[in-house]
Design a protein around this motif. Structure first.
Motif, PDB file in Angstrom:
ATOM      1  N   ILE A  92       0.679  -1.709   0.109  1.00 46.74           N
ATOM      2  CA  ILE A  92      -0.256  -0.084   0.036  1.00 46.74           C
ATOM      3  C   ILE A  92       1.013   1.193   0.041  1.00 46.74           C
ATOM      4  O   ILE A  92       1.579   1.434   1.022  1.00 46.74           O
ATOM      5  CB  ILE A  92      -0.779   0.326   1.289  1.00 46.74           C
ATOM      6  CG1 ILE A  92      -1.794  -1.142   1.377  1.00 46.74           C
ATOM      7  CG2 ILE A  92      -2.012   1.475   1.186  1.00 46.74           C
ATOM      8  CD1 ILE A  92      -2.433  -1.456   2.515  1.00 46.74           C
ATOM      9  N   VAL A  93       1.009   1.936  -1.330  1.00 43.85           N
ATOM     10  CA  VAL A  93       2.635   3.218  -1.308  1.00 43.85           C
ATOM     11  C   VAL A  93       1.795   4.350  -0.554  1.00 43.85           C
ATOM     12  O   VAL A  93       2.195   4.262   0.541  1.00 43.85           O
ATOM     13  CB  VAL A  93       2.398   3.415  -2.930  1.00 43.85           C
ATOM     14  CG1 VAL A  93       2.886   4.844  -2.504  1.00 43.85           C
ATOM     15  CG2 VAL A  93       3.022   1.565  -3.256  1.00 43.85           C
ATOM     16  N   SER A  94       0.347   4.623  -0.696  1.00 45.80           N
ATOM     17  CA  SER A  94      -0.523   5.617   0.301  1.00 45.80           C
ATOM     18  C   SER A  94      -1.957   5.000   0.453  1.00 45.80           C
ATOM     19  O   SER A  94      -2.409   4.677  -0.580  1.00 45.80           O
ATOM     20  CB  SER A  94       0.109   6.675  -0.215  1.00 45.80           C
ATOM     21  OG  SER A  94      -0.396   6.857  -2.089  1.00 45.80           O
ATOM     22  N   MET A  95      -2.509   5.879   1.080  1.00 47.09           N
ATOM     23  CA  MET A  95      -3.462   5.879   1.493  1.00 47.09           C
ATOM     24  C   MET A  95      -4.632   8.218   1.709  1.00 47.09           C
ATOM     25  O   MET A  95      -3.439   8.695   2.190  1.00 47.09           O
ATOM     26  CB  MET A  95      -4.808   5.715   2.769  1.00 47.09           C
ATOM     27  CG  MET A  95      -4.539   4.374   1.965  1.00 47.09           C
ATOM     28  SD  MET A  95      -6.229   2.574   3.035  1.00 47.09           S
ATOM     29  CE  MET A  95      -5.702   1.401   2.897  1.00 47.09           C
ATOM     30  N   LYS A  96      -4.625   8.871   0.880  1.00 45.29           N
ATOM     31  CA  LYS A  96      -5.310   9.775   0.519  1.00 45.29           C
ATOM     32  C   LYS A  96      -6.682   9.540   0.606  1.00 45.29           C
ATOM     33  O   LYS A  96      -7.445   9.609   0.067  1.00 45.29           O
ATOM     34  CB  LYS A  96      -5.024  10.404   0.135  1.00 45.29           C
ATOM     35  CG  LYS A  96      -3.154  10.716  -0.247  1.00 45.29           C
ATOM     36  CD  LYS A  96      -2.552  11.394  -1.458  1.00 45.29           C
ATOM     37  CE  LYS A  96      -1.386  10.948  -1.410  1.00 45.29           C
ATOM     38  NZ  LYS A  96      -0.744  11.785  -2.609  1.00 45.29           N
ATOM     39  N   ILE A  97      -7.223  10.625   1.703  1.00 48.43           N
ATOM     40  CA  ILE A  97      -8.884  11.723   1.832  1.00 48.43           C
ATOM     41  C   ILE A  97      -8.747  12.952   0.824  1.00 48.43           C
ATOM     42  O   ILE A  97      -8.629  13.684   0.828  1.00 48.43           O
ATOM     43  CB  ILE A  97      -9.136  11.273   3.311  1.00 48.43           C
ATOM     44  CG1 ILE A  97      -8.976  11.021   4.700  1.00 48.43           C
ATOM     45  CG2 ILE A  97     -10.734  12.373   3.583  1.00 48.43           C
ATOM     46  CD1 ILE A  97      -9.624  10.255   4.280  1.00 48.43           C
ATOM     47  N   VAL A  98      -9.515  12.010  -0.119  1.00 48.76           N
ATOM     48  CA  VAL A  98      -9.756  13.476  -1.540  1.00 48.76           C
ATOM     49  C   VAL A  98     -10.798  14.566  -1.408  1.00 48.76           C
ATOM     50  O   VAL A  98     -10.822  15.071  -2.027  1.00 48.76           O
ATOM     51  CB  VAL A  98      -9.307  12.334  -2.573  1.00 48.76           C
ATOM     52  CG1 VAL A  98      -8.002  12.092  -2.841  1.00 48.76           C
ATOM     53  CG2 VAL A  98     -10.379  11.929  -2.848  1.00 48.76           C
ATOM     54  N   ARG A  99     -12.241  13.432  -0.367  1.00 53.67           N
ATOM     55  CA  ARG A  99     -13.528  14.401  -0.093  1.00 53.67           C
ATOM     56  C   ARG A  99     -13.531  14.050   1.277  1.00 53.67           C
ATOM     57  O   ARG A  99     -13.642  12.784   0.936  1.00 53.67           O
ATOM     58  CB  ARG A  99     -14.310  14.122  -1.572  1.00 53.67           C
ATOM     59  CG  ARG A  99     -15.072  15.050  -1.625  1.00 53.67           C
ATOM     60  CD  ARG A  99     -16.216  13.772  -2.933  1.00 53.67           C
ATOM     61  NE  ARG A  99     -17.381  14.741  -2.706  1.00 53.67           N
ATOM     62  CZ  ARG A  99     -18.800  14.000  -2.728  1.00 53.67           C
ATOM     63  NH1 ARG A  99     -18.796  12.947  -3.470  1.00 53.67           N
ATOM     64  NH2 ARG A  99     -19.442  15.119  -2.646  1.00 53.67           N
ATOM     65  N   GLY A 100     -14.094  15.165   1.492  1.00 53.37           N
ATOM     66  CA  GLY A 100     -15.071  14.426   3.219  1.00 53.37           C
ATOM     67  C   GLY A 100     -13.665  14.466   4.223  1.00 53.37           C
ATOM     68  O   GLY A 100     -14.335  14.542   5.586  1.00 53.37           O
ATOM     69  N   ALA A 101     -12.890  15.523   4.362  1.00 46.89           N
ATOM     70  CA  ALA A 101     -12.432  15.367   5.480  1.00 46.89           C
ATOM     71  C   ALA A 101     -12.827  15.855   6.478  1.00 46.89           C
ATOM     72  O   ALA A 101     -12.583  15.902   7.419  1.00 46.89           O
ATOM     73  CB  ALA A 101     -10.560  15.227   4.944  1.00 46.89           C
ATOM     74  N   GLU A 102     -13.642  16.711   6.042  1.00 43.82           N
ATOM     75  CA  GLU A 102     -13.572  17.918   7.178  1.00 43.82           C
ATOM     76  C   GLU A 102     -14.793  17.326   7.749  1.00 43.82           C
ATOM     77  O   GLU A 102     -15.881  17.603   8.638  1.00 43.82           O
ATOM     78  CB  GLU A 102     -14.982  19.027   6.233  1.00 43.82           C
ATOM     79  CG  GLU A 102     -16.096  18.687   5.690  1.00 43.82           C
ATOM     80  CD  GLU A 102     -15.777  18.329   4.187  1.00 43.82           C
ATOM     81  OE1 GLU A 102     -16.662  18.432   3.420  1.00 43.82           O
ATOM     82  OE2 GLU A 102     -14.485  18.218   3.902  1.00 43.82           O
ATOM     83  N   ASN A 103     -15.234  16.431   7.386  1.00 45.73           N
ATOM     84  CA  ASN A 103     -16.529  15.646   8.149  1.00 45.73           C
ATOM     85  C   ASN A 103     -16.440  14.653   9.582  1.00 45.73           C
ATOM     86  O   ASN A 103     -16.820  13.970  10.075  1.00 45.73           O
ATOM     87  CB  ASN A 103     -17.282  14.203   7.470  1.00 45.73           C
ATOM     88  CG  ASN A 103     -18.327  15.108   6.078  1.00 45.73           C
ATOM     89  OD1 ASN A 103     -18.749  16.328   6.045  1.00 45.73           O
ATOM     90  ND2 ASN A 103     -18.438  14.380   4.693  1.00 45.73           N
ATOM     91  N   LEU A 104     -14.951  14.658   9.371  1.00 39.31           N
ATOM     92  CA  LEU A 104     -14.394  13.722  10.497  1.00 39.31           C
ATOM     93  C   LEU A 104     -13.669  14.647  12.098  1.00 39.31           C
ATOM     94  O   LEU A 104     -13.727  15.905  12.038  1.00 39.31           O
ATOM     95  CB  LEU A 104     -12.689  13.188  10.502  1.00 39.31           C
ATOM     96  CG  LEU A 104     -11.979  12.370  11.666  1.00 39.31           C
ATOM     97  CD1 LEU A 104     -12.965  11.373  11.813  1.00 39.31           C
ATOM     98  CD2 LEU A 104     -10.639  12.332  10.920  1.00 39.31           C
ATOM     99  N   VAL A 105     -14.496  13.930  12.998  1.00 39.99           N
ATOM    100  CA  VAL A 105     -14.574  14.309  14.496  1.00 39.99           C
ATOM    101  C   VAL A 105     -13.647  13.819  15.434  1.00 39.99           C
ATOM    102  O   VAL A 105     -13.511  12.120  15.660  1.00 39.99           O
ATOM    103  CB  VAL A 105     -16.233  14.824  15.097  1.00 39.99           C
ATOM    104  CG1 VAL A 105     -15.731  14.618  16.678  1.00 39.99           C
ATOM    105  CG2 VAL A 105     -17.173  14.930  14.825  1.00 39.99           C
ATOM    106  N   LYS A 106     -12.264  14.052  15.335  1.00 44.63           N
ATOM    107  CA  LYS A 106     -11.345  13.506  15.859  1.00 44.63           C
ATOM    108  C   LYS A 106     -12.035  12.656  17.067  1.00 44.63           C
ATOM    109  O   LYS A 106     -10.729  11.738  17.407  1.00 44.63           O
ATOM    110  CB  LYS A 106     -10.279  14.355  15.906  1.00 44.63           C
ATOM    111  CG  LYS A 106     -10.173  14.793  14.638  1.00 44.63           C
ATOM    112  CD  LYS A 106      -8.156  14.712  14.187  1.00 44.63           C
ATOM    113  CE  LYS A 106      -7.847  14.915  12.939  1.00 44.63           C
ATOM    114  NZ  LYS A 106      -6.446  15.038  12.701  1.00 44.63           N
TER     115      LYS A 106
END
Length: 482
Positions: free
Chosen positions: A449-463
């Motif tokens: 797995i070279v990489s994983m990226k959030i390309v849309r919807g990152a603003e929906n994450l509540v940490k």
């Protein structure tokens, strides 16, 4: 008197009728003496009939035996299917453990209708990942759902040799009529901030449907699926815009102790495939569904943002699942991500949204499987139907032992039709691969797995992230000198 008859092998009553006819013929042959030809042939005819009757009885017994054998086979397969769920549960966490080999292959080859009958349910699952994601959006808009259903039904018309253009035409015309007559009803159900956006989407959809009508009139078989997907893409955008708010409160303690995704996020996963002359790898597109699995999807999104999976190897690939997520060089007994805030392995609960809760905009079921809750007939909103279904791996003995290990299912749901509780209702599904699913077939152990990226919807994450404790130095611990 001579009478011909046929003994059937599938009906006990037919055999009895044949034997009674034989008895009647014997009586008639004894009392008849007017014709030497008839009387001379009667003994032979009677003997033949006795043989046929005995043959009929033998065939009936063979049919009974065959029926018993079929019932035994069905029962045996049912037991294999049920026991397979346990084997799957164990192996989905232990990445070095193989599946149950021949039983898996036999189960997959087993007829889907027979499996459904064994489960007592009828299985006709939706297997398209994008359709499953559309169906699982928490919206209440009859008009856009009617358009969605009509356009998706075109896939059935495409399977007819030469394309069933009458069906395509009916679906396109129905969809266009709704767009023209009921667009305002759809806009009215949209939040104020998104109304203009939805109006534009509906205008674009109307244009695409008019172009679609031209394609149908020209009977252009090649362009039908292209036009269908263009229209469905706009339908998806409209439906996503119709979700005005997150529909429920995640229950304690998961609302404050774990990351959660209140909405959806799109992931780009780049993989490197070794020693493959056909493909060196590529990028998969995954949609994470926080509406129906907010904690599982939130955990995965959080780990992606921490680059936890970047550079990790594929740890299992056996034709049934592709699995990864166990930290390399992890201490003994550790299968997942170590949370720096606690110094312990992060535990993610079992999380499954039943359709009954989805319709009422309630939270998913946590901690217990459908079976443990007695929900034998319940359907999950996110089922194991699509190739590339994404779910959390866990220990079989502990429902809440998921952490960072995940798996992609590599089969459409022949073994696990919706509602059979083989995988559905036992594992937390939180997304689907929607593009380049075929790369999953090529992945093998030690591919990267070279990489994983959030390309849309990152603003929906509540940490909900707590800071890691700061180490205390000896100077800070020592009392101040006077």
């Amino acid at each position: 008197m001579s009478m011909r008859f046929t003994t059937t092998t599938t009906s006990r009553s037919a055999t009895k009728t044949s034997c009674s006819l034989l008895k009647g013929t014997k009586k008639q042959s004894k009392s008849s003496s007017s014709s030497s030809r008839v009387s001379s042939s009667s003994p032979k005819s009677s003997t033949r009939r006795r043989i046929k009757c005995f043959a009929g009885k033998n065939e009936e017994e063979e049919e009974k035996k065959k029926t018993r054998d079929d019932e035994t086979k069905n029962t045996t397969m049912a037991k294999k299917i049920v026991s397979l769920s346990t084997a799957l549960g164990v192996s989905l966490t232990m990445t070095t453990m193989p599946l149950v080999g021949d039983d898996v292959a036999q189960a997959y080859e087993y007829n889907q209708n027979q499996i459904s009958q064994l489960a007592g349910l009828q299985a006709n699952p939706v297997t398209n990942a994008r359709a499953l994601l559309r169906n699982s959006l928490p919206i209440d808009c009859k008009e856009i759902r009617q358009i969605q259903k009509a356009l998706e039904s075109i896939s059935d018309d495409l399977r007819v040799p030469g394309v069933k253009f009458s069906g395509v035409e009916e679906s396109v015309n129905k969809s266009l009529k709704i767009v023209k007559n009921d667009a305002n009803k759809i806009v009215d159900k949209t939040a104020s901030a998104k109304k203009d956006q939805v109006r534009q989407y509906l205008k674009d959809l109307g244009t695409e449907l008019q172009d679609f009508q031209t394609i149908v009139a020209n009977k252009d078989k090649q362009e039908v699926p292209v036009a269908q997907q263009k229209c469905l893409s706009l339908v998806t955008k409209i439906e996503e815009a119709l979700v005005n708010e997150f529909p429920y409160q995640v229950p304690a303690p998961y609302d404050t102790t774990l990351p959660r995704l209140e909405g959806r996020a799109t992931v780009e996963m780049e993989v490197k495939i070794k020693d493959n002359a056909v493909t060196p790898g590529g990028k998969l597109t995954i949609v994470l569904d926080g509406y129906n699995a907010p904690v599982s999807a939130g955990n995965f999104t959080d780990l992606i943002q921490k680059k936890f999976y970047d550079g990790m190897k594929i740890q299992r690939s056996d034709g049934f699942v592709v699995q990864s997520g166990k930290p390399e060089n992890a201490p003994k007994g550790v299968d997942g991500y170590i949370d720096p805030a606690t110094g312990k392995e992060r535990s993610v609960p079992l999380e499954i949204m039943p359709e009954s809760s989805f319709m009422k905009k309630k939270a998913p079921e946590y901690d217990f499987t459908f079976e443990e809750n007695g929900m034998y007939r319940e359907q999950p909103v996110l089922p194991f139907n699509a190739f590339g279904t994404l779910a959390m791996a866990r220990r079989e003995a502990d429902n809440n032992s998921a952490s960072s290990q995940f798996f992609f299912l590599l089969r459409e749901s022949e073994l696990t039709p919706s509602g059979t509780n083989i995988l559905d209702g036992r594992y937390s599904i939180f997304g689907y691969v929607v593009d380049n699913q075929e790369l999953l077939r090529d992945m093998k152990v030690d591919d990267e797995i070279v990489s994983m990226k959030i390309v849309r919807g990152a603003e929906n994450l509540v940490k909900n992230e707590r800071a890691a404790p700061t180490p205390t130095t000896q100077e800070e611990q020592a009392p101040a000198s006077e």
